[in-house]
Design an enzyme around this catalytic site. Structure first.
Site, short mmCIF file in Angstrom:
data_model
loop_
_atom_site.label_atom_id
_atom_site.label_comp_id
_atom_site.label_asym_id
_atom_site.label_seq_id
_atom_site.Cartn_x
_atom_site.Cartn_y
_atom_site.Cartn_z
CB SER A 26 -10.10 2.78 5.20
OG SER A 26 -9.40 3.90 5.74
CE LYS A 27 -2.38 0.00 1.88
NZ LYS A 27 -1.74 1.30 2.12
NE ARG A 28 -6.59 7.79 2.56
CZ ARG A 28 -7.29 8.45 1.64
NH1 ARG A 28 -8.09 9.42 2.00
NH2 ARG A 28 -7.20 8.11 0.37
CG ASP A 70 -1.36 2.94 5.32
OD1 ASP A 70 -0.98 1.83 5.72
OD2 ASP A 70 -1.74 3.15 4.16
CB SER A 74 -0.42 -3.13 2.66
OG SER A 74 -0.70 -2.19 1.63
#
Length: 509
Positions: free
Chosen positions: A264-266, A269, A289
Protein backbone atom coordinates in the site's frame (compact mmCIF):
# COMPACT_ATOMS: atom_id res chain seq x y z
CA UNK A 1 -14.54 -12.47 -33.53
CA UNK A 2 -10.90 -12.03 -34.48
CA UNK A 3 -8.31 -14.71 -33.74
CA UNK A 4 -5.68 -12.02 -33.27
CA UNK A 5 -4.70 -11.42 -29.64
CA UNK A 6 -6.42 -8.36 -28.22
CA UNK A 7 -5.94 -7.40 -24.58
CA UNK A 8 -6.96 -4.38 -22.57
CA UNK A 9 -5.85 -2.44 -19.53
CA UNK A 10 -8.92 -0.92 -17.95
CA UNK A 11 -8.11 1.36 -15.00
CA UNK A 12 -10.56 3.57 -13.15
CA UNK A 13 -9.64 7.29 -12.92
CA UNK A 14 -10.17 7.42 -9.16
CA UNK A 15 -6.65 8.46 -8.16
CA UNK A 16 -3.00 7.72 -8.95
CA UNK A 17 -2.01 4.52 -10.69
CA UNK A 18 -0.53 2.05 -8.19
CA UNK A 19 2.45 -0.01 -9.37
CA UNK A 20 0.17 -3.06 -9.11
CA UNK A 21 -1.98 -1.53 -11.84
CA UNK A 22 1.09 -0.60 -13.82
CA UNK A 23 2.28 -4.20 -13.64
CA UNK A 24 -1.11 -5.34 -14.96
CA UNK A 25 -0.68 -2.93 -17.87
CA UNK A 26 2.84 -4.22 -18.48
CA UNK A 27 1.83 -7.89 -18.53
CA UNK A 28 -1.02 -7.13 -20.93
CA UNK A 29 1.35 -5.16 -23.16
CA UNK A 30 4.04 -7.86 -23.15
CA UNK A 31 1.51 -10.59 -23.92
CA UNK A 32 0.07 -8.60 -26.81
CA UNK A 33 3.45 -7.78 -28.33
CA UNK A 34 4.72 -11.33 -27.88
CA UNK A 35 1.80 -12.61 -29.97
CA UNK A 36 1.68 -9.78 -32.49
CA UNK A 37 -1.54 -8.53 -30.95
CA UNK A 38 -3.13 -5.26 -29.84
CA UNK A 39 -2.84 -3.55 -26.46
CA UNK A 40 -5.90 -1.43 -25.64
CA UNK A 41 -6.41 1.23 -22.97
CA UNK A 42 -10.00 1.60 -21.78
CA UNK A 43 -10.94 4.07 -19.07
CA UNK A 44 -13.60 2.56 -16.82
CA UNK A 45 -15.25 5.66 -15.36
CA UNK A 46 -18.74 4.34 -14.71
CA UNK A 47 -18.50 5.32 -11.04
CA UNK A 48 -18.75 9.08 -11.47
CA UNK A 49 -18.87 9.64 -7.69
CA UNK A 50 -15.29 8.44 -7.37
CA UNK A 51 -13.94 10.22 -10.44
CA UNK A 52 -10.83 12.28 -9.67
CA UNK A 53 -9.80 15.20 -11.85
CA UNK A 54 -6.45 14.61 -13.51
CA UNK A 55 -6.34 10.86 -12.85
CA UNK A 56 -6.92 9.86 -16.48
CA UNK A 57 -4.13 12.13 -17.76
CA UNK A 58 -1.89 10.71 -15.02
CA UNK A 59 -2.56 7.15 -16.20
CA UNK A 60 -1.71 8.04 -19.79
CA UNK A 61 1.49 9.82 -18.80
CA UNK A 62 2.55 6.89 -16.60
CA UNK A 63 2.14 4.41 -19.46
CA UNK A 64 4.03 6.66 -21.87
CA UNK A 65 6.89 7.15 -19.39
CA UNK A 66 7.25 3.38 -19.11
CA UNK A 67 7.19 2.89 -22.86
CA UNK A 68 4.01 0.82 -22.89
CA UNK A 69 1.74 3.12 -24.83
CA UNK A 70 -1.54 1.60 -26.10
CA UNK A 71 -2.25 0.65 -29.69
CA UNK A 72 -5.90 1.64 -29.23
CA UNK A 73 -7.50 4.00 -26.76
CA UNK A 74 -5.99 7.06 -25.17
CA UNK A 75 -4.32 9.26 -27.77
CA UNK A 76 -4.22 6.36 -30.25
CA UNK A 77 -8.00 6.18 -30.76
CA UNK A 78 -9.28 3.21 -32.71
CA UNK A 79 -12.19 1.77 -34.69
CA UNK A 80 -13.93 0.09 -31.74
CA UNK A 81 -14.17 3.15 -29.50
CA UNK A 82 -15.06 5.26 -27.74
CA UNK A 83 -12.61 3.93 -25.14
CA UNK A 84 -14.02 5.82 -22.19
CA UNK A 85 -17.01 4.03 -20.63
CA UNK A 86 -18.88 7.21 -19.77
CA UNK A 87 -19.13 7.80 -23.52
CA UNK A 88 -20.57 4.32 -24.14
CA UNK A 89 -23.52 4.39 -21.73
CA UNK A 90 -26.18 3.91 -24.43
CA UNK A 91 -24.63 0.54 -25.28
CA UNK A 92 -25.19 -0.97 -21.83
CA UNK A 93 -28.92 -0.50 -21.27
CA UNK A 94 -29.65 -2.64 -24.31
CA UNK A 95 -27.83 -5.59 -22.76
CA UNK A 96 -29.36 -5.02 -19.32
CA UNK A 97 -32.78 -5.23 -20.97
CA UNK A 98 -31.72 -8.39 -22.82
CA UNK A 99 -30.73 -10.03 -19.54
CA UNK A 100 -34.07 -9.13 -17.96
CA UNK A 101 -36.01 -10.43 -20.98
CA UNK A 102 -34.13 -13.73 -20.85
CA UNK A 103 -34.77 -14.13 -17.11
CA UNK A 104 -31.12 -13.72 -16.17
CA UNK A 105 -31.59 -10.41 -14.40
CA UNK A 106 -34.34 -8.52 -12.58
CA UNK A 107 -35.35 -5.07 -11.37
CA UNK A 108 -34.81 -4.40 -7.65
CA UNK A 109 -36.64 -1.48 -6.03
CA UNK A 110 -35.38 -1.94 -2.48
CA UNK A 111 -34.75 1.37 -0.74
CA UNK A 112 -31.62 2.01 1.33
CA UNK A 113 -33.77 1.76 4.47
CA UNK A 114 -35.19 -1.61 3.40
CA UNK A 115 -31.72 -2.97 2.67
CA UNK A 116 -30.45 -1.66 5.99
CA UNK A 117 -33.32 -3.33 7.80
CA UNK A 118 -32.52 -6.66 6.11
CA UNK A 119 -28.87 -6.36 7.15
CA UNK A 120 -29.79 -5.64 10.77
CA UNK A 121 -32.18 -8.59 10.92
CA UNK A 122 -29.44 -10.89 9.65
CA UNK A 123 -26.94 -9.38 12.08
CA UNK A 124 -29.27 -10.14 14.98
CA UNK A 125 -29.30 -13.77 13.90
CA UNK A 126 -25.52 -13.84 13.60
CA UNK A 127 -25.63 -13.94 9.82
CA UNK A 128 -24.34 -11.74 7.02
CA UNK A 129 -26.95 -10.42 4.63
CA UNK A 130 -26.38 -11.32 0.99
CA UNK A 131 -28.81 -10.45 -1.78
CA UNK A 132 -28.83 -13.96 -3.23
CA UNK A 133 -31.02 -16.87 -4.28
CA UNK A 134 -32.28 -17.32 -0.72
CA UNK A 135 -33.08 -13.70 0.16
CA UNK A 136 -34.20 -12.29 -3.20
CA UNK A 137 -37.63 -13.85 -2.66
CA UNK A 138 -38.20 -11.68 0.43
CA UNK A 139 -37.11 -8.42 -1.18
CA UNK A 140 -38.94 -5.84 -3.31
CA UNK A 141 -38.04 -6.74 -6.89
CA UNK A 142 -39.58 -7.85 -10.16
CA UNK A 143 -39.41 -11.48 -8.98
CA UNK A 144 -41.81 -10.76 -6.10
CA UNK A 145 -43.86 -7.92 -7.62
CA UNK A 146 -46.43 -8.20 -10.40
CA UNK A 147 -45.75 -6.87 -13.90
CA UNK A 148 -48.19 -4.01 -13.28
CA UNK A 149 -46.47 -3.09 -10.01
CA UNK A 150 -43.08 -3.08 -11.73
CA UNK A 151 -44.40 -0.96 -14.61
CA UNK A 152 -46.04 1.47 -12.22
CA UNK A 153 -42.87 1.88 -10.15
CA UNK A 154 -40.77 2.48 -13.25
CA UNK A 155 -43.34 4.93 -14.69
CA UNK A 156 -43.26 6.82 -11.39
CA UNK A 157 -39.50 7.14 -11.64
CA UNK A 158 -38.90 5.08 -8.51
CA UNK A 159 -35.17 4.37 -8.05
CA UNK A 160 -34.17 0.85 -9.02
CA UNK A 161 -31.20 -1.25 -9.98
CA UNK A 162 -30.86 -4.25 -12.27
CA UNK A 163 -29.41 -7.30 -10.52
CA UNK A 164 -28.01 -10.44 -12.06
CA UNK A 165 -29.95 -13.58 -11.20
CA UNK A 166 -27.61 -16.39 -10.34
CA UNK A 167 -29.00 -19.86 -10.93
CA UNK A 168 -29.80 -21.79 -7.77
CA UNK A 169 -27.59 -24.77 -6.87
CA UNK A 170 -25.41 -24.49 -9.95
CA UNK A 171 -21.65 -24.60 -10.36
CA UNK A 172 -19.63 -22.21 -12.47
CA UNK A 173 -16.47 -23.79 -13.85
CA UNK A 174 -13.63 -21.86 -15.43
CA UNK A 175 -10.07 -22.37 -16.59
CA UNK A 176 -7.63 -19.65 -15.56
CA UNK A 177 -4.25 -19.42 -17.30
CA UNK A 178 -2.50 -18.67 -14.00
CA UNK A 179 -4.77 -20.42 -11.48
CA UNK A 180 -5.77 -23.49 -13.41
CA UNK A 181 -9.25 -24.90 -12.81
CA UNK A 182 -11.56 -22.59 -10.83
CA UNK A 183 -15.07 -23.53 -9.76
CA UNK A 184 -17.65 -21.96 -7.48
CA UNK A 185 -21.15 -22.81 -6.30
CA UNK A 186 -23.69 -20.13 -7.23
CA UNK A 187 -26.16 -20.73 -4.38
CA UNK A 188 -24.71 -18.14 -2.03
CA UNK A 189 -23.29 -15.76 -4.62
CA UNK A 190 -24.49 -12.17 -4.36
CA UNK A 191 -26.88 -11.08 -7.12
CA UNK A 192 -24.59 -8.22 -8.15
CA UNK A 193 -25.94 -4.92 -9.41
CA UNK A 194 -25.41 -4.58 -13.14
CA UNK A 195 -27.23 -1.35 -13.94
CA UNK A 196 -28.23 1.68 -11.87
CA UNK A 197 -31.23 3.95 -12.22
CA UNK A 198 -28.94 6.86 -13.10
CA UNK A 199 -28.39 5.22 -16.48
CA UNK A 200 -24.90 4.00 -15.71
CA UNK A 201 -23.82 0.37 -15.60
CA UNK A 202 -21.62 -1.04 -12.87
CA UNK A 203 -18.17 -2.35 -13.69
CA UNK A 204 -19.45 -5.92 -13.98
CA UNK A 205 -21.83 -5.35 -16.88
CA UNK A 206 -19.77 -2.66 -18.60
CA UNK A 207 -16.52 -4.62 -18.65
CA UNK A 208 -18.15 -7.75 -20.04
CA UNK A 209 -20.06 -5.84 -22.72
CA UNK A 210 -17.03 -3.78 -23.69
CA UNK A 211 -14.70 -6.78 -23.76
CA UNK A 212 -17.11 -8.49 -26.12
CA UNK A 213 -17.65 -5.47 -28.38
CA UNK A 214 -13.92 -4.69 -28.45
CA UNK A 215 -13.17 -8.34 -29.33
CA UNK A 216 -10.91 -8.93 -26.32
CA UNK A 217 -9.32 -12.38 -26.49
CA UNK A 218 -7.57 -12.45 -23.09
CA UNK A 219 -8.46 -10.71 -19.83
CA UNK A 220 -5.29 -10.31 -17.76
CA UNK A 221 -6.00 -8.61 -14.44
CA UNK A 222 -5.23 -8.62 -10.73
CA UNK A 223 -6.09 -11.36 -8.26
CA UNK A 224 -8.61 -9.08 -6.56
CA UNK A 225 -10.99 -9.71 -9.48
CA UNK A 226 -10.94 -13.48 -9.06
CA UNK A 227 -14.10 -13.50 -6.86
CA UNK A 228 -15.93 -11.71 -9.70
CA UNK A 229 -14.97 -14.34 -12.26
CA UNK A 230 -18.07 -16.54 -11.75
CA UNK A 231 -20.30 -13.52 -12.38
CA UNK A 232 -18.41 -12.47 -15.51
CA UNK A 233 -18.40 -15.99 -16.93
CA UNK A 234 -22.11 -16.30 -16.14
CA UNK A 235 -22.79 -12.99 -17.89
CA UNK A 236 -21.03 -14.19 -21.04
CA UNK A 237 -23.19 -17.30 -21.04
CA UNK A 238 -26.39 -15.41 -20.25
CA UNK A 239 -25.75 -13.01 -23.14
CA UNK A 240 -25.08 -15.91 -25.52
CA UNK A 241 -21.40 -15.09 -25.97
CA UNK A 242 -19.95 -18.43 -24.82
CA UNK A 243 -18.09 -19.02 -28.06
CA UNK A 244 -16.29 -15.67 -27.95
CA UNK A 245 -15.59 -15.52 -24.22
CA UNK A 246 -11.98 -14.46 -23.58
CA UNK A 247 -9.45 -16.50 -21.67
CA UNK A 248 -8.74 -15.26 -18.15
CA UNK A 249 -5.50 -14.83 -16.23
CA UNK A 250 -5.49 -13.46 -12.68
CA UNK A 251 -2.13 -12.08 -11.58
CA UNK A 252 -0.81 -12.55 -8.03
CA UNK A 253 -0.86 -9.74 -5.50
CA UNK A 254 2.14 -7.49 -4.96
CA UNK A 255 2.95 -7.88 -1.28
CA UNK A 256 4.62 -5.70 1.33
CA UNK A 257 8.40 -6.17 1.67
CA UNK A 258 7.81 -8.49 4.65
CA UNK A 259 5.23 -10.47 2.65
CA UNK A 260 2.42 -9.73 5.11
CA UNK A 261 -0.40 -8.26 3.08
CA UNK A 262 -0.91 -6.21 -0.06
CA UNK A 263 1.55 -3.39 -0.79
CA UNK A 264 0.00 0.00 0.00
CA UNK A 265 0.93 3.68 -0.17
CA UNK A 266 1.40 3.61 3.60
CA UNK A 267 4.07 0.90 3.21
CA UNK A 268 5.90 3.13 0.75
CA UNK A 269 5.67 6.14 3.07
CA UNK A 270 6.94 4.06 5.96
CA UNK A 271 9.73 2.39 3.97
CA UNK A 272 10.80 5.48 2.04
CA UNK A 273 10.03 4.16 -1.45
CA UNK A 274 7.37 5.09 -4.04
CA UNK A 275 4.35 2.97 -4.91
CA UNK A 276 3.24 5.19 -7.81
CA UNK A 277 5.02 5.54 -11.17
CA UNK A 278 4.84 9.34 -11.18
CA UNK A 279 4.45 11.98 -8.50
CA UNK A 280 0.79 12.53 -7.61
CA UNK A 281 -0.69 15.69 -6.15
CA UNK A 282 -4.13 15.12 -4.67
CA UNK A 283 -6.44 17.76 -6.20
CA UNK A 284 -8.52 17.96 -3.01
CA UNK A 285 -6.08 17.69 -0.12
CA UNK A 286 -3.03 18.98 -1.97
CA UNK A 287 -0.97 16.10 -0.54
CA UNK A 288 1.95 15.08 -2.75
CA UNK A 289 2.94 11.43 -3.10
CA UNK A 290 6.35 10.56 -4.59
CA UNK A 291 6.72 8.70 -7.85
CA UNK A 292 9.41 6.48 -9.33
CA UNK A 293 10.25 9.04 -12.00
CA UNK A 294 10.76 11.86 -9.52
CA UNK A 295 12.65 9.57 -7.14
CA UNK A 296 15.26 9.17 -9.88
CA UNK A 297 14.36 5.76 -11.29
CA UNK A 298 14.82 5.18 -14.98
CA UNK A 299 11.76 3.78 -16.79
CA UNK A 300 13.73 0.68 -17.82
CA UNK A 301 14.48 -0.04 -14.16
CA UNK A 302 10.83 0.41 -13.20
CA UNK A 303 9.74 -2.01 -15.93
CA UNK A 304 12.40 -4.55 -14.97
CA UNK A 305 11.28 -4.36 -11.33
CA UNK A 306 7.63 -4.91 -12.21
CA UNK A 307 8.30 -7.75 -14.64
CA UNK A 308 9.72 -9.89 -11.84
CA UNK A 309 6.79 -9.28 -9.50
CA UNK A 310 4.99 -12.51 -10.25
CA UNK A 311 6.77 -13.64 -13.42
CA UNK A 312 9.75 -15.98 -13.33
CA UNK A 313 11.53 -16.75 -16.62
CA UNK A 314 13.04 -19.88 -15.08
CA UNK A 315 16.63 -18.69 -15.57
CA UNK A 316 19.20 -16.69 -13.63
CA UNK A 317 18.81 -13.75 -15.99
CA UNK A 318 17.50 -10.61 -14.26
CA UNK A 319 18.32 -7.71 -16.56
CA UNK A 320 15.93 -7.56 -19.52
CA UNK A 321 15.70 -5.05 -22.31
CA UNK A 322 12.29 -4.04 -23.63
CA UNK A 323 12.66 -6.39 -26.58
CA UNK A 324 13.92 -9.28 -24.45
CA UNK A 325 10.91 -9.02 -22.14
CA UNK A 326 8.57 -9.25 -25.11
CA UNK A 327 10.43 -12.28 -26.47
CA UNK A 328 10.63 -14.21 -23.18
CA UNK A 329 7.35 -13.25 -21.49
CA UNK A 330 5.02 -16.18 -20.88
CA UNK A 331 1.81 -16.12 -18.84
CA UNK A 332 2.45 -19.77 -18.06
CA UNK A 333 5.43 -18.65 -15.98
CA UNK A 334 3.40 -16.30 -13.81
CA UNK A 335 3.05 -17.74 -10.31
CA UNK A 336 -0.04 -17.96 -8.14
CA UNK A 337 1.59 -16.81 -4.91
CA UNK A 338 1.93 -13.16 -3.99
CA UNK A 339 5.17 -11.44 -4.99
CA UNK A 340 7.08 -9.53 -2.29
CA UNK A 341 8.23 -6.08 -3.27
CA UNK A 342 11.92 -5.60 -2.47
CA UNK A 343 12.98 -1.90 -2.25
CA UNK A 344 16.67 -2.81 -2.22
CA UNK A 345 16.29 -4.90 -5.36
CA UNK A 346 14.57 -1.94 -6.97
CA UNK A 347 17.62 0.21 -6.17
CA UNK A 348 19.85 -2.51 -7.58
CA UNK A 349 17.99 -2.44 -10.87
CA UNK A 350 18.30 1.33 -11.07
CA UNK A 351 22.00 1.17 -10.25
CA UNK A 352 22.46 -1.15 -13.23
CA UNK A 353 20.65 1.14 -15.65
CA UNK A 354 22.47 4.19 -14.32
CA UNK A 355 25.81 2.53 -15.12
CA UNK A 356 24.57 1.85 -18.66
CA UNK A 357 23.81 5.52 -19.31
CA UNK A 358 26.43 7.58 -21.13
CA UNK A 359 28.56 9.95 -19.09
CA UNK A 360 27.29 12.86 -21.19
CA UNK A 361 23.63 12.01 -20.44
CA UNK A 362 24.27 11.62 -16.71
CA UNK A 363 26.21 14.88 -16.63
CA UNK A 364 23.27 16.56 -18.33
CA UNK A 365 20.93 15.20 -15.65
CA UNK A 366 23.32 16.31 -12.89
CA UNK A 367 23.82 19.86 -14.20
CA UNK A 368 20.44 21.22 -12.99
CA UNK A 369 21.25 19.92 -9.48
CA UNK A 370 24.53 21.85 -9.56
CA UNK A 371 22.83 24.96 -10.91
CA UNK A 372 20.35 24.89 -8.04
CA UNK A 373 23.32 25.00 -5.68
CA UNK A 374 24.78 27.99 -7.47
CA UNK A 375 27.54 25.99 -9.18
CA UNK A 376 28.33 26.76 -12.82
CA UNK A 377 30.91 24.25 -14.00
CA UNK A 378 32.10 23.39 -17.49
CA UNK A 379 30.28 20.40 -19.04
CA UNK A 380 33.60 18.61 -19.60
CA UNK A 381 34.48 18.98 -15.91
CA UNK A 382 31.08 17.66 -14.83
CA UNK A 383 31.51 14.67 -17.13
CA UNK A 384 34.88 13.85 -15.60
CA UNK A 385 33.38 14.03 -12.12
CA UNK A 386 30.45 11.82 -13.07
CA UNK A 387 32.78 9.25 -14.60
CA UNK A 388 34.73 9.13 -11.32
CA UNK A 389 31.80 8.71 -8.93
CA UNK A 390 28.88 7.10 -10.72
CA UNK A 391 29.85 3.52 -9.76
CA UNK A 392 28.99 4.41 -6.15
CA UNK A 393 25.58 5.87 -7.04
CA UNK A 394 22.15 4.30 -7.45
CA UNK A 395 20.50 7.54 -8.56
CA UNK A 396 21.54 10.82 -10.13
CA UNK A 397 20.37 12.38 -6.87
CA UNK A 398 23.26 10.55 -5.16
CA UNK A 399 25.83 12.40 -7.27
CA UNK A 400 26.07 15.52 -5.14
CA UNK A 401 26.77 13.64 -1.94
CA UNK A 402 29.41 11.63 -3.80
CA UNK A 403 31.03 14.62 -5.49
CA UNK A 404 30.47 17.90 -3.61
CA UNK A 405 34.20 18.14 -2.81
CA UNK A 406 35.00 18.36 -6.53
CA UNK A 407 33.12 21.63 -6.74
CA UNK A 408 33.99 23.24 -3.40
CA UNK A 409 36.99 22.99 -1.14
CA UNK A 410 36.44 21.77 2.43
CA UNK A 411 35.24 24.45 4.86
CA UNK A 412 35.63 22.08 7.81
CA UNK A 413 37.30 18.78 8.62
CA UNK A 414 35.69 15.68 10.08
CA UNK A 415 36.64 15.62 13.77
CA UNK A 416 36.71 11.83 14.01
CA UNK A 417 38.96 11.54 10.98
CA UNK A 418 41.22 14.33 12.24
CA UNK A 419 41.60 12.64 15.61
CA UNK A 420 42.46 9.33 13.94
CA UNK A 421 44.58 10.49 10.96
CA UNK A 422 46.19 13.84 11.87
CA UNK A 423 49.28 13.17 13.99
CA UNK A 424 52.06 15.40 15.27
CA UNK A 425 54.31 14.75 12.28
CA UNK A 426 51.51 14.90 9.68
CA UNK A 427 51.90 18.61 8.80
CA UNK A 428 55.55 18.07 7.91
CA UNK A 429 54.66 14.96 5.90
CA UNK A 430 51.95 16.83 3.96
CA UNK A 431 54.29 19.74 3.29
CA UNK A 432 56.79 17.32 1.80
CA UNK A 433 54.05 15.70 -0.29
CA UNK A 434 53.01 19.12 -1.55
CA UNK A 435 56.53 19.78 -2.77
CA UNK A 436 56.55 16.43 -4.60
CA UNK A 437 53.21 17.17 -6.27
CA UNK A 438 54.32 20.65 -7.26
CA UNK A 439 57.17 19.13 -9.25
CA UNK A 440 54.97 16.82 -11.34
CA UNK A 441 54.59 18.18 -14.88
CA UNK A 442 52.19 15.54 -16.25
CA UNK A 443 49.43 15.83 -13.63
CA UNK A 444 47.53 12.73 -14.77
CA UNK A 445 46.23 10.10 -12.37
CA UNK A 446 48.67 7.44 -13.58
CA UNK A 447 51.71 9.72 -13.36
CA UNK A 448 50.71 11.08 -9.94
CA UNK A 449 50.27 7.54 -8.63
CA UNK A 450 53.60 6.42 -10.03
CA UNK A 451 55.58 9.29 -8.51
CA UNK A 452 53.79 9.46 -5.13
CA UNK A 453 54.10 5.72 -4.50
CA UNK A 454 57.76 5.80 -5.53
CA UNK A 455 58.50 8.66 -3.14
CA UNK A 456 56.63 6.96 -0.29
CA UNK A 457 58.78 3.86 -0.78
CA UNK A 458 62.04 5.77 -1.14
CA UNK A 459 61.50 7.91 1.95
CA UNK A 460 60.04 5.14 4.08
CA UNK A 461 56.77 6.92 4.67
CA UNK A 462 53.75 4.89 5.75
CA UNK A 463 51.33 4.51 2.83
CA UNK A 464 48.30 4.81 5.10
CA UNK A 465 49.69 7.84 6.93
CA UNK A 466 50.19 9.72 3.66
CA UNK A 467 47.07 8.71 1.79
CA UNK A 468 44.60 9.15 4.65
CA UNK A 469 45.90 12.58 5.61
CA UNK A 470 46.04 13.68 1.99
CA UNK A 471 42.40 12.65 1.46
CA UNK A 472 41.42 14.56 4.60
CA UNK A 473 42.97 17.74 3.20
CA UNK A 474 41.38 17.39 -0.25
CA UNK A 475 37.91 16.20 0.82
CA UNK A 476 37.51 17.16 4.48
CA UNK A 477 36.67 13.60 5.47
CA UNK A 478 37.50 10.01 4.49
CA UNK A 479 35.19 9.52 1.48
CA UNK A 480 35.62 9.84 -2.26
CA UNK A 481 37.07 8.00 -5.27
CA UNK A 482 40.72 7.18 -5.96
CA UNK A 483 42.94 9.99 -4.69
CA UNK A 484 44.94 10.00 -7.89
CA UNK A 485 41.83 10.42 -10.05
CA UNK A 486 40.55 13.05 -7.62
CA UNK A 487 43.82 14.95 -7.88
CA UNK A 488 43.85 14.82 -11.69
CA UNK A 489 40.30 16.16 -11.96
CA UNK A 490 40.86 18.93 -9.42
CA UNK A 491 44.08 19.97 -11.13
CA UNK A 492 47.49 20.76 -9.69
CA UNK A 493 46.77 24.32 -8.54
CA UNK A 494 43.62 23.32 -6.63
CA UNK A 495 45.31 20.29 -5.04
CA UNK A 496 48.28 22.35 -3.84
CA UNK A 497 45.98 25.07 -2.55
CA UNK A 498 43.83 22.64 -0.55
CA UNK A 499 46.89 20.99 1.00
CA UNK A 500 48.34 24.36 2.07
CA UNK A 501 44.98 25.56 3.45
CA UNK A 502 44.37 22.28 5.28
CA UNK A 503 47.78 22.27 6.92
CA UNK A 504 47.24 25.80 8.12
CA UNK A 505 43.71 25.12 9.43
CA UNK A 506 44.54 21.86 11.19
CA UNK A 507 47.75 23.22 12.69
CA UNK A 508 45.63 25.69 14.66
CA UNK A 509 43.65 22.96 16.41
Amino acid sequence: MTNKVRVRFAPSPTGPLHIGGLRTALFNYLFAKKHGGTFILRIEDTDQNRYVEGAEAYILESLEWCGISPDEGGKAGGALGPYRQSERREKYEEYADQLISSGNAYYAFDTPDELDKARKEHDQEGQTFTYDAATRKQMRNSLTLSENEVKELRDQGSPYVVRFKFAEEAEVKMEDIVRGKVSMETTNLDDKILFKSDGMPTYHLANVVDDHLMEITHVIRGEEWLPSLPLHVSLYKALGWDATMPEFAHLPLILKPDGKGKLSKRDGDRGGFPVFPLEWKDPVSGDVSPGYREAGYFPEACINILAFLGWNPGTEKEIYSHEELITDFDLGKVGRSGAKFDPEKARWFNHHYLQERSVAELAGLFTPVLNEKGIDAEPSFIERVVEAIRERADFVSDFWEQSDFFFQAPDSYDEKVVKKRWKEDTPELMQALNEVLAGIEDFSADRIEEIVKSVITERGWGMGAVMNAWRLLLVGTSRGPSLFILAEILGKDEVLSRIRTGIEELSQL
